[in-house]
Design a protein around this motif. Structure first.
Motif, PDB file in Angstrom:
ATOM      1  N   GLU A   1     -15.533 -20.199  -9.480  1.00 52.74           N
ATOM      2  CA  GLU A   1     -14.780 -19.690  -8.333  1.00 52.74           C
ATOM      3  C   GLU A   1     -15.319 -18.334  -7.913  1.00 52.74           C
ATOM      4  O   GLU A   1     -15.489 -17.452  -8.736  1.00 52.74           O
ATOM      5  N   ASP A   2     -15.560 -18.167  -6.619  1.00 50.08           N
ATOM      6  CA  ASP A   2     -15.963 -16.875  -6.084  1.00 50.08           C
ATOM      7  C   ASP A   2     -14.721 -16.056  -5.775  1.00 50.08           C
ATOM      8  O   ASP A   2     -13.852 -16.492  -5.023  1.00 50.08           O
ATOM      9  N   GLU A   3     -14.650 -14.867  -6.405  1.00 51.85           N
ATOM     10  CA  GLU A   3     -13.529 -13.975  -6.108  1.00 51.85           C
ATOM     11  C   GLU A   3     -13.886 -13.136  -4.899  1.00 51.85           C
ATOM     12  O   GLU A   3     -14.985 -12.615  -4.794  1.00 51.85           O
ATOM     13  N   LYS A   4     -12.940 -13.006  -3.990  1.00 52.92           N
ATOM     14  CA  LYS A   4     -13.133 -12.207  -2.787  1.00 52.92           C
ATOM     15  C   LYS A   4     -12.007 -11.184  -2.694  1.00 52.92           C
ATOM     16  O   LYS A   4     -10.844 -11.527  -2.853  1.00 52.92           O
ATOM     17  N   GLU A   5     -12.403  -9.954  -2.461  1.00 55.97           N
ATOM     18  CA  GLU A   5     -11.385  -8.920  -2.255  1.00 55.97           C
ATOM     19  C   GLU A   5     -10.843  -9.079  -0.849  1.00 55.97           C
ATOM     20  O   GLU A   5     -11.609  -9.096   0.122  1.00 55.97           O
ATOM     21  N   VAL A   6      -9.526  -9.208  -0.744  1.00 50.10           N
ATOM     22  CA  VAL A   6      -8.919  -9.400   0.574  1.00 50.10           C
ATOM     23  C   VAL A   6      -8.206  -8.145   1.075  1.00 50.10           C
ATOM     24  O   VAL A   6      -8.004  -7.983   2.272  1.00 50.10           O
ATOM     25  N   ALA A   7      -7.838  -7.267   0.167  1.00 51.01           N
ATOM     26  CA  ALA A   7      -7.174  -6.033   0.569  1.00 51.01           C
ATOM     27  C   ALA A   7      -7.078  -5.096  -0.623  1.00 51.01           C
ATOM     28  O   ALA A   7      -7.083  -5.538  -1.776  1.00 51.01           O
ATOM     29  N   LYS A   8      -6.999  -3.814  -0.329  1.00 48.25           N
ATOM     30  CA  LYS A   8      -6.722  -2.833  -1.371  1.00 48.25           C
ATOM     31  C   LYS A   8      -5.266  -2.431  -1.184  1.00 48.25           C
ATOM     32  O   LYS A   8      -4.896  -1.895  -0.138  1.00 48.25           O
ATOM     33  N   ILE A   9      -4.448  -2.726  -2.167  1.00 48.78           N
ATOM     34  CA  ILE A   9      -3.012  -2.434  -2.081  1.00 48.78           C
ATOM     35  C   ILE A   9      -2.773  -1.040  -2.645  1.00 48.78           C
ATOM     36  O   ILE A   9      -3.108  -0.765  -3.795  1.00 48.78           O
ATOM     37  N   ILE A  10      -2.195  -0.193  -1.802  1.00 49.98           N
ATOM     38  CA  ILE A  10      -1.913   1.186  -2.195  1.00 49.98           C
ATOM     39  C   ILE A  10      -0.396   1.333  -2.307  1.00 49.98           C
ATOM     40  O   ILE A  10       0.333   0.926  -1.391  1.00 49.98           O
ATOM     41  N   PRO A  11       0.097   1.892  -3.422  1.00 50.63           N
ATOM     42  CA  PRO A  11       1.552   2.058  -3.568  1.00 50.63           C
ATOM     43  C   PRO A  11       2.151   2.866  -2.409  1.00 50.63           C
ATOM     44  O   PRO A  11       1.569   3.857  -1.973  1.00 50.63           O
ATOM     45  N   THR A  12       3.289   2.420  -1.903  1.00 50.04           N
ATOM     46  CA  THR A  12       3.957   3.066  -0.773  1.00 50.04           C
ATOM     47  C   THR A  12       4.530   4.413  -1.201  1.00 50.04           C
ATOM     48  O   THR A  12       5.312   4.483  -2.159  1.00 50.04           O
ATOM     49  N   PRO A  13       4.150   5.496  -0.505  1.00 46.76           N
ATOM     50  CA  PRO A  13       4.704   6.808  -0.860  1.00 46.76           C
ATOM     51  C   PRO A  13       6.147   6.966  -0.374  1.00 46.76           C
ATOM     52  O   PRO A  13       6.545   6.335   0.601  1.00 46.76           O
ATOM     53  N   THR A  14       6.911   7.769  -1.089  1.00 50.45           N
ATOM     54  CA  THR A  14       8.263   8.126  -0.653  1.00 50.45           C
ATOM     55  C   THR A  14       8.372   9.647  -0.665  1.00 50.45           C
ATOM     56  O   THR A  14       7.627  10.326  -1.371  1.00 50.45           O
ATOM     57  N   ILE A  15       9.304  10.161   0.109  1.00 49.89           N
ATOM     58  CA  ILE A  15       9.532  11.603   0.202  1.00 49.89           C
ATOM     59  C   ILE A  15      10.987  11.868  -0.135  1.00 49.89           C
ATOM     60  O   ILE A  15      11.888  11.179   0.359  1.00 49.89           O
ATOM     61  N   LYS A  16      11.231  12.882  -0.966  1.00 54.76           N
ATOM     62  CA  LYS A  16      12.599  13.262  -1.325  1.00 54.76           C
ATOM     63  C   LYS A  16      13.151  14.210  -0.256  1.00 54.76           C
ATOM     64  O   LYS A  16      12.539  15.220   0.063  1.00 54.76           O
ATOM     65  N   ARG A  17      14.294  13.840   0.283  1.00 50.66           N
ATOM     66  CA  ARG A  17      14.962  14.688   1.283  1.00 50.66           C
ATOM     67  C   ARG A  17      15.303  16.033   0.640  1.00 50.66           C
ATOM     68  O   ARG A  17      15.748  16.086  -0.495  1.00 50.66           O
ATOM     69  N   ALA A  18      15.089  17.131   1.385  1.00 49.83           N
ATOM     70  CA  ALA A  18      15.349  18.466   0.823  1.00 49.83           C
ATOM     71  C   ALA A  18      15.951  19.383   1.879  1.00 49.83           C
ATOM     72  O   ALA A  18      15.488  20.497   2.089  1.00 49.83           O
ATOM     73  N   ALA A  19      16.993  18.899   2.553  1.00 52.09           N
ATOM     74  CA  ALA A  19      17.628  19.681   3.616  1.00 52.09           C
ATOM     75  C   ALA A  19      18.252  20.969   3.101  1.00 52.09           C
ATOM     76  O   ALA A  19      18.496  21.896   3.865  1.00 52.09           O
ATOM     77  N   ASP A  20      18.515  21.053   1.770  1.00 51.86           N
ATOM     78  CA  ASP A  20      19.115  22.264   1.206  1.00 51.86           C
ATOM     79  C   ASP A  20      18.058  23.279   0.766  1.00 51.86           C
ATOM     80  O   ASP A  20      18.385  24.356   0.292  1.00 51.86           O
TER      81      ASP A  20
END
Length: 180
Positions: A1-20
């Protein structure tokens, strides 16, 4: 079987709210932003009001959960007091909108500089005491009557570590020293 890279998955970033988190227009040089999945390379941030990386601030990713923005000389976090919002973040897979319904997430509340923030502390170098004596009163002008954050040159830390601030008035703060 030929393996083909279809995408590079990057973890989704999150931001902590800091209104204070309060920063001052030019009186605060660093802003810490916390979240998840930050990457040291390829980080792009879009703010409201706009700030330009390497012109208005220098970005330093400390870890996958913390980054520090250092304001460059003679720049401001905002021209007028108000919220500083992070609208988009790109960690390598394109600009991701952050909290789009609210036009971004508040990472700090920018307040006007008050000339040394309008606070003065009276120097009392002849005052000497033992930690076991219990309390220390700091006198000055312009203190907040509900909450004050203090920084000491010798590394004393509040919130019960070395002391707890028990009284706040415009002209004095009372610190209860931790019993060692």
């Amino acid at each position: 079987e030929d393996e083909k890279e279809v995408a590079k998955i990057i973890p989704t970033p999150t931001i902590k709210r800091a209104a204070d988190t309060v920063i001052y227009t030019m009186g605060t040089s660093k802003l810490v932003i916390n979240g998840t999945n930050f990457r040291p390379k390829e980080m792009e941030l879009m703010f409201d009001p706009p700030l330009v990386k390497d012109q208005d601030y220098i970005l330093s990713v400390k870890s996958s959960t913390s980054m520090v923005l250092t304001r460059t000389t003679n720049t401001k976090w905002r021209d007028e007091p108000g919220p500083l919002k992070l609208r988009r973040i790109n960690t390598g897979a394109g600009a991701l909108r952050i909290d789009p319904a609210f036009g971004g997430i508040v990472v700090a509340e920018v307040q006007a500089d008050l000339g040394a923030h309008g606070v003065t502390v009276e120097s009392t170098p002849d005052e000497k005491m033992y930690q076991s004596q219990g309390s220390l009163i700091i006198i000055g002008e312009g203190f907040n009557e509900t909450k004050n954050t203090l920084r000491f040159a010798n590394g004393l830390r509040g919130k019960g570590v070395n002391y707890t601030t028990t009284e706040h008035s415009k002209t004095q703060l009372k610190l209860e020293l931790a019993k060692k």
